[in-house]
Write a protein that holds these residues in place. Structure first.
Motif, PDB file in Angstrom:
ATOM      1  N   HIS A   1      -0.878   8.403   1.391  1.00 56.46           N
ATOM      2  CA  HIS A   1      -1.709   7.206   1.488  1.00 56.46           C
ATOM      3  C   HIS A   1      -2.609   7.155   0.260  1.00 56.46           C
ATOM      4  CE1 HIS A   1      -0.383   6.408   5.584  1.00 56.46           C
ATOM      5  NE2 HIS A   1      -0.410   7.716   5.739  1.00 56.46           N
TER       6      HIS A   1
ATOM      7  N   TYR B   1       6.584   1.234  -0.879  1.00 58.72           N
ATOM      8  CA  TYR B   1       5.178   0.876  -0.928  1.00 58.72           C
ATOM      9  C   TYR B   1       5.059  -0.560  -1.420  1.00 58.72           C
ATOM     10  CZ  TYR B   1       3.652   5.754  -0.409  1.00 58.72           C
ATOM     11  OH  TYR B   1       3.401   7.025   0.057  1.00 58.72           O
TER      12      TYR B   1
ATOM     13  N   LYS C   1       2.272  -3.287  -3.193  1.00 58.45           N
ATOM     14  CA  LYS C   1       1.033  -3.244  -3.981  1.00 58.45           C
ATOM     15  C   LYS C   1       0.578  -4.654  -4.347  1.00 58.45           C
ATOM     16  CE  LYS C   1      -1.128  -1.092  -7.980  1.00 58.45           C
ATOM     17  NZ  LYS C   1      -1.862  -2.309  -8.309  1.00 58.45           N
TER      18      LYS C   1
ATOM     19  N   PRO D   1      -1.220   1.309  -3.905  1.00 58.98           N
ATOM     20  CA  PRO D   1       0.001   1.085  -3.121  1.00 58.98           C
ATOM     21  C   PRO D   1      -0.253   1.350  -1.640  1.00 58.98           C
ATOM     22  CG  PRO D   1       0.420   2.507  -5.033  1.00 58.98           C
ATOM     23  CD  PRO D   1      -1.058   2.384  -4.906  1.00 58.98           C
ATOM     24  N   THR D   2       0.307   0.489  -0.803  1.00 60.47           N
ATOM     25  CA  THR D   2       0.186   0.630   0.649  1.00 60.47           C
ATOM     26  C   THR D   2       1.530   1.039   1.218  1.00 60.47           C
ATOM     27  OG1 THR D   2      -1.505  -1.096   0.747  1.00 60.47           O
ATOM     28  CG2 THR D   2      -0.389  -0.566   2.807  1.00 60.47           C
ATOM     29  N   PHE D   3       1.543   2.107   1.996  1.00 63.96           N
ATOM     30  CA  PHE D   3       2.786   2.584   2.590  1.00 63.96           C
ATOM     31  C   PHE D   3       3.357   1.553   3.553  1.00 63.96           C
ATOM     32  CE2 PHE D   3       5.934   5.187   4.375  1.00 63.96           C
ATOM     33  CZ  PHE D   3       5.822   5.171   5.757  1.00 63.96           C
TER      34      PHE D   3
END
Lengths: 116, 112
Positions: free
Chosen positions: A106, B36, B38, B44-46
């Motif tokens: 994360h 991810y 972005k 970046p967001t999973f």
């Protein structure tokens, strides 16, 4: 919030100055990673900590780059004698588990470093 | 030599249709793959991941397919929404929770 927190968000420094970038991982996350992202590229690995131990620093581009995580929580990435090619976004990521377990990392929002 | 390749820098899709983002890899040691998303000025967001023991993983509108023999994975988004407009990164690691290797990203634009 509960996410990865990075500070400062933006940093401008003159060539030759030292800078320090901070990362506050998600509470309880064992693993912490630093990445460097140049414009138009994907993030590239710099270094990895498991708790306070720096297990991998193979991505650090030179000995001017130094990272620490002394108490296994907050981490600092330090760049000495900055050069223009150090200009990039520096991303920190954390994950819950140790190595060799499939857990997503994360990411924080990064520090955008500009060297003049 | 790029180990993770996203050959399409950009993709444009109409709202409500399917978006398919592709990723190829060269390192046969990779066993964990992630996508991810972005947005500008954010990290970046999973989104979704898949391990090499599976060939499909689904989470709501997002499905990732893995073809190990072709060393190829894809992300399907259906139906696409304007809020899905972002840069999507494919990433891979070997032996789990080790440093991620990223592609260069694909910019998805979902047009209303």
């Amino acid at each position: 919030g509960a996410g990865v927190s990075q500070s400062p968000r933006y940093k401008v420094a003159k060539r030759g100055q030292d800078v320090a970038l901070r990362c506050d991982p998600i509470s309880g996350h064992v693993s912490l990673f630093w990445y460097q992202q140049a414009l138009g590229q994907g993030p590239e690995f710099l270094t990895y900590f498991q708790n306070e131990a720096q297990l991998d620093k193979s991505g650090l581009p030179s000995d001017r780059f130094f990272a620490e995580r002394p108490e296994g929580s907050v981490s600092t990435l330090k760049i000495q004698r900055t050069q223009q090619e150090d200009s990039a976004v520096y991303l920190c990521a954390s994950s819950r588990r140790r190595r060799y377990s499939n857990q997503p990392q994360h990411f924080g929002d990064g520090t955008r470093l500009s060297i003049l | 030599d790029q180990q993770v390749k996203q050959n399409s820098p950009s993709l444009s899709v109409q709202e409500g249709r399917i978006s398919i983002l592709n990723c190829d890899y060269t390192n046969s040691m990779f066993d964990y793959f992630l996508w991810y998303k972005k947005y500008p000025a954010e990290g970046p967001t999973f989104l979704i991941s898949i391990s090499s023991i599976k060939d499909k993983n689904e989470d709501g509108r997002f499905t990732v397919f893995l073809n190990k023999s072709a060393k190829h994975l894809s992300l399907h988004i259906v139906p696409s929404q304007p809020g899905d407009s972002a840069v999507y990164f494919c990433a891979a690691s070997a032996e789990g929770n080790t440093p991620l290797v990223f592609g260069k990203g694909t910019r998805l634009s979902v047009i209303a």
